[in-house]
Design a protein around this motif. Structure first.
Motif, PDB file in Angstrom:
ATOM      1  N   LEU A   6       0.875  -0.982   0.118  1.00  0.00           N
ATOM      2  CA  LEU A   6      -0.003  -0.079  -0.059  1.00  0.00           C
ATOM      3  C   LEU A   6       0.698   1.306  -0.035  1.00  0.00           C
ATOM      4  N   PRO A   7       0.876   1.923  -1.007  1.00  0.00           N
ATOM      5  CA  PRO A   7       1.901   3.175  -1.113  1.00  0.00           C
ATOM      6  C   PRO A   7       1.675   4.067  -0.148  1.00  0.00           C
ATOM      7  N   ASN A   8       0.325   4.145   0.441  1.00  0.00           N
ATOM      8  CA  ASN A   8       0.029   5.488   1.004  1.00  0.00           C
ATOM      9  C   ASN A   8       0.090   4.911   2.623  1.00  0.00           C
ATOM     10  N   ASN A   9       0.371   3.443   3.021  1.00  0.00           N
ATOM     11  CA  ASN A   9       0.460   3.098   4.146  1.00  0.00           C
ATOM     12  C   ASN A   9       1.632   3.440   4.970  1.00  0.00           C
ATOM     13  N   SER A  10       1.472   4.551   5.914  1.00  0.00           N
ATOM     14  CA  SER A  10       2.827   5.097   6.802  1.00  0.00           C
ATOM     15  C   SER A  10       3.023   4.213   7.814  1.00  0.00           C
ATOM     16  N   HIS A  11       2.312   2.987   7.734  1.00  0.00           N
ATOM     17  CA  HIS A  11       2.512   2.103   9.092  1.00  0.00           C
ATOM     18  C   HIS A  11       2.976   0.833   8.909  1.00  0.00           C
ATOM     19  N   HIS A  12       3.746   0.482   7.936  1.00  0.00           N
ATOM     20  CA  HIS A  12       4.668  -0.676   7.605  1.00  0.00           C
ATOM     21  C   HIS A  12       4.975  -1.207   8.685  1.00  0.00           C
ATOM     22  N   SER A  13       5.160  -2.426   8.866  1.00  0.00           N
ATOM     23  CA  SER A  13       5.844  -3.189   9.869  1.00  0.00           C
ATOM     24  C   SER A  13       6.593  -4.179   9.479  1.00  0.00           C
ATOM     25  N   PHE A  14       7.783  -4.602  10.176  1.00  0.00           N
ATOM     26  CA  PHE A  14       8.706  -5.676   9.721  1.00  0.00           C
ATOM     27  C   PHE A  14       7.905  -7.069   9.739  1.00  0.00           C
ATOM     28  N   PRO A  15       7.926  -7.782   8.657  1.00  0.00           N
ATOM     29  CA  PRO A  15       7.272  -8.938   8.685  1.00  0.00           C
ATOM     30  C   PRO A  15       7.579  -9.991   9.570  1.00  0.00           C
ATOM     31  N   ASP A  16       6.623 -10.804  10.426  1.00  0.00           N
ATOM     32  CA  ASP A  16       7.096 -11.690  11.254  1.00  0.00           C
ATOM     33  C   ASP A  16       7.988 -12.818  10.794  1.00  0.00           C
TER      34      ASP A  16
END
Length: 239
Positions: free
Chosen positions: A17-27
């Motif tokens: 999601l380009p506009n997602n500023s809440h990326h998280s590191f994949p488990d």
């Protein structure tokens, strides 16, 4: 570390999601955080670099690019992901956690220096690094701290963020005689600082003269070569 052998760097799940500023590191990539400690197998660390590079590339592709050279959305997105990871480790009381955090950020510099620079310059990270230099005098931690600082000293934005205490620690590390690998790494960092002194005003006031640093580096390398010769097995001469 065995899990790294089962991961294909080309099949990593990236944020989409380009506009997602809440990326998280994949488990499934959480093992990467501990993969760059120097005591780990070299081959597995090499593969970890490939996986981390693939992940960083995926994040950059997901957020897109901008024509504004002053802004790098990919670096900003990666910084938001990695900052809490690095800070959580280097702020820990356990030496093993500190080494993990330092080695991971060092690896990130080699994979995506812009993202790593942004993480390094954060006040919380700089403060923790200063505390580490004061509180963790062991050889293992000192070497990792010097490796990280050597990477950071290669980039102007990071050099301008260094405190006088940090550069003084590097100079002390060069002067000490007990730990040769630490001396060598610290000398590289100091050399990068000295060679940038003409353009970095802050560095001029906290680093010794360029001639002195260069001479120290020459003498250090001579010493390392002599130490290596002493450790070579004796070979009998042929008649």
């Amino acid at each position: 570390m065995a899990v790294i052998d089962e991961v294909d760097a080309t099949s990593i799940t990236h944020p989409s999601l380009p506009n997602n500023s809440h990326h998280s590191f994949p488990d499934e990539l959480s093992y990467l955080i501990t993969s760059f400690v120097p005591t780990h197998d070299y081959r597995k660390r090499s593969k970890a670099f490939l996986v981390l590079a693939s992940y960083c590339q995926g994040v950059r592709e997901s957020v897109g690019q901008t024509r504004d050279d002053a802004k790098d959305p990919g670096a900003q997105a990666l910084s938001r992901i990695f900052l809490p990871i690095v800070q959580a480790r280097i702020a820990e009381a356990q030496e093993a956690d500190v080494v993990v955090g330092l080695s991971f950020l060092t690896a990130l510099f080699q994979v995506d220096w812009k993202a790593a620079s942004d993480v390094f310059q954060q006040e919380a990270v700089l403060s923790s690094i200063t505390d580490i230099l004061d509180l963790y005098p062991s050889e293992f931690v000192s070497r990792e701290a010097a490796r990280l600082l050597s990477q950071a000293c290669g980039h102007k934005a990071c050099r301008s963020s260094l405190t006088p205490e940090t550069t003084q620690w590097l100079e002390a590390a060069v002067r000490q005689k007990k730990d040769v690998p630490l001396r060598a790494t610290a000398a590289v960092a100091i050399t990068k600082l000295s060679r940038s002194a003409g353009t970095d005003a802050l560095v001029v006031s906290v680093v010794t003269s360029k001639h002195s640093v260069d001479q120290d580096l020459v003498e250090l390398m001579k010493g390392i070569l002599m130490e290596e010769r002493k450790t070579l097995p004796w070979m009998p001469s042929r008649a």
